[in-house]
Design a protein around this motif. Structure first.
Motif, PDB file in Angstrom:
ATOM      1  N   ILE A  22      23.178 -64.711 -43.318  1.00  0.00           N
ATOM      2  CA  ILE A  22      23.480 -63.382 -43.861  1.00  0.00           C
ATOM      3  C   ILE A  22      24.552 -62.705 -43.031  1.00  0.00           C
ATOM      4  O   ILE A  22      25.492 -62.113 -43.565  1.00  0.00           O
ATOM      5  CB  ILE A  22      22.194 -62.532 -43.935  1.00  0.00           C
ATOM      6  CG1 ILE A  22      21.238 -63.125 -44.977  1.00  0.00           C
ATOM      7  CG2 ILE A  22      22.522 -61.079 -44.258  1.00  0.00           C
ATOM      8  CD1 ILE A  22      19.829 -62.562 -44.913  1.00  0.00           C
ATOM      9  N   GLN A  23      24.439 -62.797 -41.716  1.00  0.00           N
ATOM     10  CA  GLN A  23      25.428 -62.165 -40.842  1.00  0.00           C
ATOM     11  C   GLN A  23      26.808 -62.787 -41.041  1.00  0.00           C
ATOM     12  O   GLN A  23      27.819 -62.085 -41.018  1.00  0.00           O
ATOM     13  CB  GLN A  23      25.008 -62.254 -39.377  1.00  0.00           C
ATOM     14  CG  GLN A  23      25.866 -61.411 -38.463  1.00  0.00           C
ATOM     15  CD  GLN A  23      25.828 -59.935 -38.827  1.00  0.00           C
ATOM     16  OE1 GLN A  23      24.752 -59.363 -38.978  1.00  0.00           O
ATOM     17  NE2 GLN A  23      26.980 -59.319 -38.966  1.00  0.00           N
ATOM     18  N   ALA A  24      26.854 -64.094 -41.265  1.00  0.00           N
ATOM     19  CA  ALA A  24      28.146 -64.753 -41.508  1.00  0.00           C
ATOM     20  C   ALA A  24      28.791 -64.216 -42.781  1.00  0.00           C
ATOM     21  O   ALA A  24      30.006 -63.970 -42.823  1.00  0.00           O
ATOM     22  CB  ALA A  24      27.955 -66.266 -41.609  1.00  0.00           C
ATOM     23  N   VAL A  25      27.986 -64.005 -43.826  1.00  0.00           N
ATOM     24  CA  VAL A  25      28.520 -63.466 -45.082  1.00  0.00           C
ATOM     25  C   VAL A  25      29.003 -62.033 -44.879  1.00  0.00           C
ATOM     26  O   VAL A  25      30.090 -61.662 -45.337  1.00  0.00           O
ATOM     27  CB  VAL A  25      27.463 -63.546 -46.202  1.00  0.00           C
ATOM     28  CG1 VAL A  25      27.915 -62.798 -47.441  1.00  0.00           C
ATOM     29  CG2 VAL A  25      27.149 -65.000 -46.537  1.00  0.00           C
ATOM     30  N   VAL A  26      28.214 -61.228 -44.180  1.00  0.00           N
ATOM     31  CA  VAL A  26      28.604 -59.841 -43.915  1.00  0.00           C
ATOM     32  C   VAL A  26      29.903 -59.808 -43.116  1.00  0.00           C
ATOM     33  O   VAL A  26      30.825 -59.047 -43.444  1.00  0.00           O
ATOM     34  CB  VAL A  26      27.483 -59.080 -43.177  1.00  0.00           C
ATOM     35  CG1 VAL A  26      27.972 -57.726 -42.671  1.00  0.00           C
ATOM     36  CG2 VAL A  26      26.274 -58.907 -44.079  1.00  0.00           C
ATOM     37  N   ASP A  27      29.993 -60.618 -42.091  1.00  0.00           N
ATOM     38  CA  ASP A  27      31.217 -60.666 -41.283  1.00  0.00           C
ATOM     39  C   ASP A  27      32.421 -61.078 -42.122  1.00  0.00           C
ATOM     40  O   ASP A  27      33.515 -60.527 -41.965  1.00  0.00           O
ATOM     41  CB  ASP A  27      31.052 -61.614 -40.096  1.00  0.00           C
ATOM     42  CG  ASP A  27      30.073 -61.098 -39.060  1.00  0.00           C
ATOM     43  OD1 ASP A  27      29.733 -59.893 -39.082  1.00  0.00           O
ATOM     44  OD2 ASP A  27      29.629 -61.916 -38.220  1.00  0.00           O
ATOM     45  N   PHE A  28      32.220 -62.037 -43.034  1.00  0.00           N
ATOM     46  CA  PHE A  28      33.301 -62.481 -43.899  1.00  0.00           C
ATOM     47  C   PHE A  28      33.755 -61.339 -44.808  1.00  0.00           C
ATOM     48  O   PHE A  28      34.953 -61.071 -44.927  1.00  0.00           O
ATOM     49  CB  PHE A  28      32.865 -63.679 -44.746  1.00  0.00           C
ATOM     50  CG  PHE A  28      33.897 -64.113 -45.747  1.00  0.00           C
ATOM     51  CD1 PHE A  28      34.996 -64.857 -45.350  1.00  0.00           C
ATOM     52  CD2 PHE A  28      33.783 -63.764 -47.080  1.00  0.00           C
ATOM     53  CE1 PHE A  28      35.960 -65.249 -46.266  1.00  0.00           C
ATOM     54  CE2 PHE A  28      34.747 -64.145 -48.000  1.00  0.00           C
ATOM     55  CZ  PHE A  28      35.830 -64.894 -47.588  1.00  0.00           C
ATOM     56  N   ILE A  29      32.801 -60.662 -45.431  1.00  0.00           N
ATOM     57  CA  ILE A  29      33.148 -59.546 -46.319  1.00  0.00           C
ATOM     58  C   ILE A  29      33.897 -58.478 -45.546  1.00  0.00           C
ATOM     59  O   ILE A  29      34.923 -57.971 -46.004  1.00  0.00           O
ATOM     60  CB  ILE A  29      31.885 -58.972 -46.984  1.00  0.00           C
ATOM     61  CG1 ILE A  29      31.306 -59.986 -47.972  1.00  0.00           C
ATOM     62  CG2 ILE A  29      32.191 -57.651 -47.694  1.00  0.00           C
ATOM     63  CD1 ILE A  29      29.926 -59.636 -48.485  1.00  0.00           C
ATOM     64  N   MET A  40      31.111 -48.935 -44.719  1.00  0.00           N
ATOM     65  CA  MET A  40      30.410 -48.913 -46.002  1.00  0.00           C
ATOM     66  C   MET A  40      29.637 -50.206 -46.225  1.00  0.00           C
ATOM     67  O   MET A  40      28.542 -50.182 -46.775  1.00  0.00           O
ATOM     68  CB  MET A  40      31.398 -48.702 -47.142  1.00  0.00           C
ATOM     69  CG  MET A  40      31.988 -47.338 -47.197  1.00  0.00           C
ATOM     70  SD  MET A  40      33.083 -47.216 -48.622  1.00  0.00           S
ATOM     71  CE  MET A  40      33.892 -45.679 -48.264  1.00  0.00           C
ATOM     72  N   VAL A  41      30.203 -51.318 -45.807  1.00  0.00           N
ATOM     73  CA  VAL A  41      29.505 -52.599 -45.925  1.00  0.00           C
ATOM     74  C   VAL A  41      28.221 -52.541 -45.104  1.00  0.00           C
ATOM     75  O   VAL A  41      27.152 -52.956 -45.586  1.00  0.00           O
ATOM     76  CB  VAL A  41      30.400 -53.778 -45.472  1.00  0.00           C
ATOM     77  CG1 VAL A  41      29.624 -55.085 -45.478  1.00  0.00           C
ATOM     78  CG2 VAL A  41      31.646 -53.887 -46.349  1.00  0.00           C
ATOM     79  N   ASP A  42      28.294 -51.995 -43.902  1.00  0.00           N
ATOM     80  CA  ASP A  42      27.102 -51.851 -43.063  1.00  0.00           C
ATOM     81  C   ASP A  42      26.058 -50.971 -43.743  1.00  0.00           C
ATOM     82  O   ASP A  42      24.867 -51.277 -43.700  1.00  0.00           O
ATOM     83  CB  ASP A  42      27.463 -51.265 -41.694  1.00  0.00           C
ATOM     84  CG  ASP A  42      28.305 -52.210 -40.860  1.00  0.00           C
ATOM     85  OD1 ASP A  42      28.159 -53.446 -41.008  1.00  0.00           O
ATOM     86  OD2 ASP A  42      29.111 -51.713 -40.046  1.00  0.00           O
TER      87      ASP A  42
END
Length: 70
Positions: A22-29, A40-42
């Motif tokens: 999940i963190q990898a996807v968030v970092d990518f986004i 905003m993503v956070d």
């Protein structure tokens, strides 16, 4: 977020692996949006729906991907 973690666990990932994925996807986004929108993503990942103005549809869709409600 819990729903996504549960889905990943059902695929055989450990809780630690799920969190890392999940963190990898968030970092990518976050790497793909302008820096002023990274907060905003956070917010979306925390389950909140910030005032998104013109980005509402895009970020709302992302929230839906991660188990949030629009």
């Amino acid at each position: 977020m819990k729903e996504l973690e549960d889905k990943l666990a059902s695929l055989g990932l450990s809780p630690e692996q799920s969190h890392q994925a999940i963190q990898a996807v968030v970092d990518f986004i976050k790497s793909k949006v302008p820096s002023e929108y990274q907060g905003m993503v956070d917010e979306v990942m925390a389950g909140n729906m910030p005032d998104l103005g013109a980005l509402g549809g895009l970020m709302g869709g992302l929230k839906g991907l991660f188990g949030g409600k629009e």
